[in-house]
Write an enzyme that holds these catalytic residues in place. Structure first.
Site, mmCIF file in Angstrom:
data_model
loop_
_atom_site.group_PDB
_atom_site.id
_atom_site.type_symbol
_atom_site.label_atom_id
_atom_site.label_comp_id
_atom_site.label_asym_id
_atom_site.label_seq_id
_atom_site.Cartn_x
_atom_site.Cartn_y
_atom_site.Cartn_z
ATOM 1 N N CYS A 143 0.640 -1.206 0.074
ATOM 2 C CA CYS A 143 -0.185 0.271 0.310
ATOM 3 C C CYS A 143 0.798 1.218 -0.452
ATOM 4 O O CYS A 143 2.156 1.636 -0.190
ATOM 5 C CB CYS A 143 -0.952 -0.303 1.438
ATOM 6 S SG CYS A 143 -0.223 -0.137 2.815
ATOM 7 N N ASN A 151 2.575 1.326 4.301
ATOM 8 C CA ASN A 151 2.693 0.132 4.492
ATOM 9 C C ASN A 151 2.770 0.384 6.462
ATOM 10 O O ASN A 151 2.729 -0.569 7.096
ATOM 11 C CB ASN A 151 4.497 0.009 4.703
ATOM 12 C CG ASN A 151 4.324 -1.726 4.894
ATOM 13 O OD1 ASN A 151 5.532 -1.975 5.568
ATOM 14 N ND2 ASN A 151 3.454 -2.939 4.915
ATOM 15 N N CYS A 162 -1.308 0.265 7.493
ATOM 16 C CA CYS A 162 -2.920 0.978 7.671
ATOM 17 C C CYS A 162 -2.852 -0.977 6.524
ATOM 18 O O CYS A 162 -3.029 -1.716 7.248
ATOM 19 C CB CYS A 162 -3.985 1.379 6.924
ATOM 20 S SG CYS A 162 -3.623 3.249 8.143
ATOM 21 N N ARG A 163 -2.924 -0.886 5.437
ATOM 22 C CA ARG A 163 -3.991 -1.354 4.557
ATOM 23 C C ARG A 163 -2.491 -2.963 4.704
ATOM 24 O O ARG A 163 -3.435 -4.120 4.669
ATOM 25 C CB ARG A 163 -4.344 -0.884 3.629
ATOM 26 C CG ARG A 163 -5.676 -0.126 3.410
ATOM 27 C CD ARG A 163 -5.223 0.516 1.713
ATOM 28 N NE ARG A 163 -4.263 1.478 1.456
ATOM 29 C CZ ARG A 163 -3.992 2.475 0.553
ATOM 30 N NH1 ARG A 163 -5.359 2.162 -0.380
ATOM 31 N NH2 ARG A 163 -2.933 3.104 0.509
ATOM 32 N N SER A 164 -1.702 -3.108 4.174
ATOM 33 C CA SER A 164 -1.075 -3.363 3.854
ATOM 34 C C SER A 164 -0.538 -4.567 4.806
ATOM 35 O O SER A 164 -0.391 -5.749 4.996
ATOM 36 C CB SER A 164 0.495 -3.302 2.422
ATOM 37 O OG SER A 164 1.170 -2.703 3.188
ATOM 38 N N ASP A 184 -8.491 3.791 0.934
ATOM 39 C CA ASP A 184 -7.360 4.087 2.420
ATOM 40 C C ASP A 184 -8.218 4.833 3.857
ATOM 41 O O ASP A 184 -9.022 5.984 3.473
ATOM 42 C CB ASP A 184 -6.356 5.048 1.635
ATOM 43 C CG ASP A 184 -5.331 5.552 2.628
ATOM 44 O OD1 ASP A 184 -5.807 4.970 3.915
ATOM 45 O OD2 ASP A 184 -4.411 6.176 2.365
HETATM 46 P P1 4NP Z 1 -2.124 2.601 3.750
HETATM 47 O O1 4NP Z 1 -2.084 4.011 4.698
HETATM 48 O O2 4NP Z 1 -1.160 3.177 2.728
HETATM 49 O O3 4NP Z 1 -2.939 1.848 4.161
HETATM 50 O O4 4NP Z 1 -0.649 2.727 4.934
HETATM 51 C C1 4NP Z 1 -1.803 5.360 5.502
HETATM 52 C C2 4NP Z 1 -0.444 5.736 5.550
HETATM 53 C C3 4NP Z 1 0.430 6.364 5.509
HETATM 54 C C4 4NP Z 1 -0.599 7.924 5.160
HETATM 55 C C5 4NP Z 1 -1.561 7.840 4.232
HETATM 56 C C6 4NP Z 1 -2.155 6.557 4.081
HETATM 57 N N1 4NP Z 1 0.258 9.024 4.676
HETATM 58 O O5 4NP Z 1 -0.264 10.048 4.193
HETATM 59 O O6 4NP Z 1 0.920 9.454 5.977
#
Ligand code: 4NP
Length: 155
Positions: free
Chosen positions: A3, A6, A8-10, A121
């Site tokens: 993702c 790294n 939340c989703r992944s 997200d």
């Molecule tokens: P992820 O979520 O891609 O599912 O881990 C996010 C984590 C951090 C950010 C955006 C989405 N960020 O903007 O820092």
């Protein structure tokens, strides 16, 4: 599983798939890892909302540590499973050839073939968004396990 951050989703997808791989007795055949396309959260544990959502379902992701996707991942893994179209574009940018490109799949295409639906997200929303995303990951990983079982039988 790849993702953006790294955190939340992944990592949720890594934890869910690892659990299902164990339940299906496929540990000997399948290695699961996750990464983010950006380096911003490198070294961090998953977001606390991702940890608590996974924990609710009996999956411990609290010890996972974020890292950035690298071109070496194309050599280490047979499948690079991305969460949304922007992850897809970012990963494809680092591909060296058509074999690398062929490895990149969208996670929700396992549960909804050819849909190219993004896994939303949940980072900027509330905890309920994490539960919704968890359910989508769970369903996609059930379909992914069936697909992996078929591949292993054919190999
Ligand atoms: P992820 O979520 O891609 O599912 O881990 C996010 C984590 C951090 C950010 C955006 C989405 N960020 O903007 O820092």
């Amino acid at each position: 599983m790849v993702c953006l951050g790294n955190i939340c989703r992944s990592p949720m997808a890594e934890g869910v798939l690892k659990m299902k791989v164990e339940l299906a007795n496929m540990n000997h055949a399948v290695e699961v890892d996750s990464a983010g396309t950006i380096s911003m959260h490198q070294g961090e544990h998953p977001d606390s909302r991702a940890i608590s959502t996974a924990k609710k379902h009996g999956v411990d992701i609290s010890k996972l540590v974020a890292r950035q996707f690298t071109v070496n991942d194309f050599d280490r893994f047979d499948k690079i499973i991305v969460m949304d179209a922007s992850n897809y574009t970012d990963v494809i940018k680092t591909a060296r050839n058509s074999d690398d490109i062929k490895k990149v799949k969208m996670l929700l295409n396992y549960s909804n073939p050819d849909s190219n639906n993004p896994l939303p997200d949940p980072y900027f929303g509330g905890i309920e968004g994490f539960e919704r995303v968890y359910q989508m990951i769970d369903k996609a990983c059930d379909a992914l396990i069936i697909s992996l079982e078929k591949e292993i039988l054919q190999s």
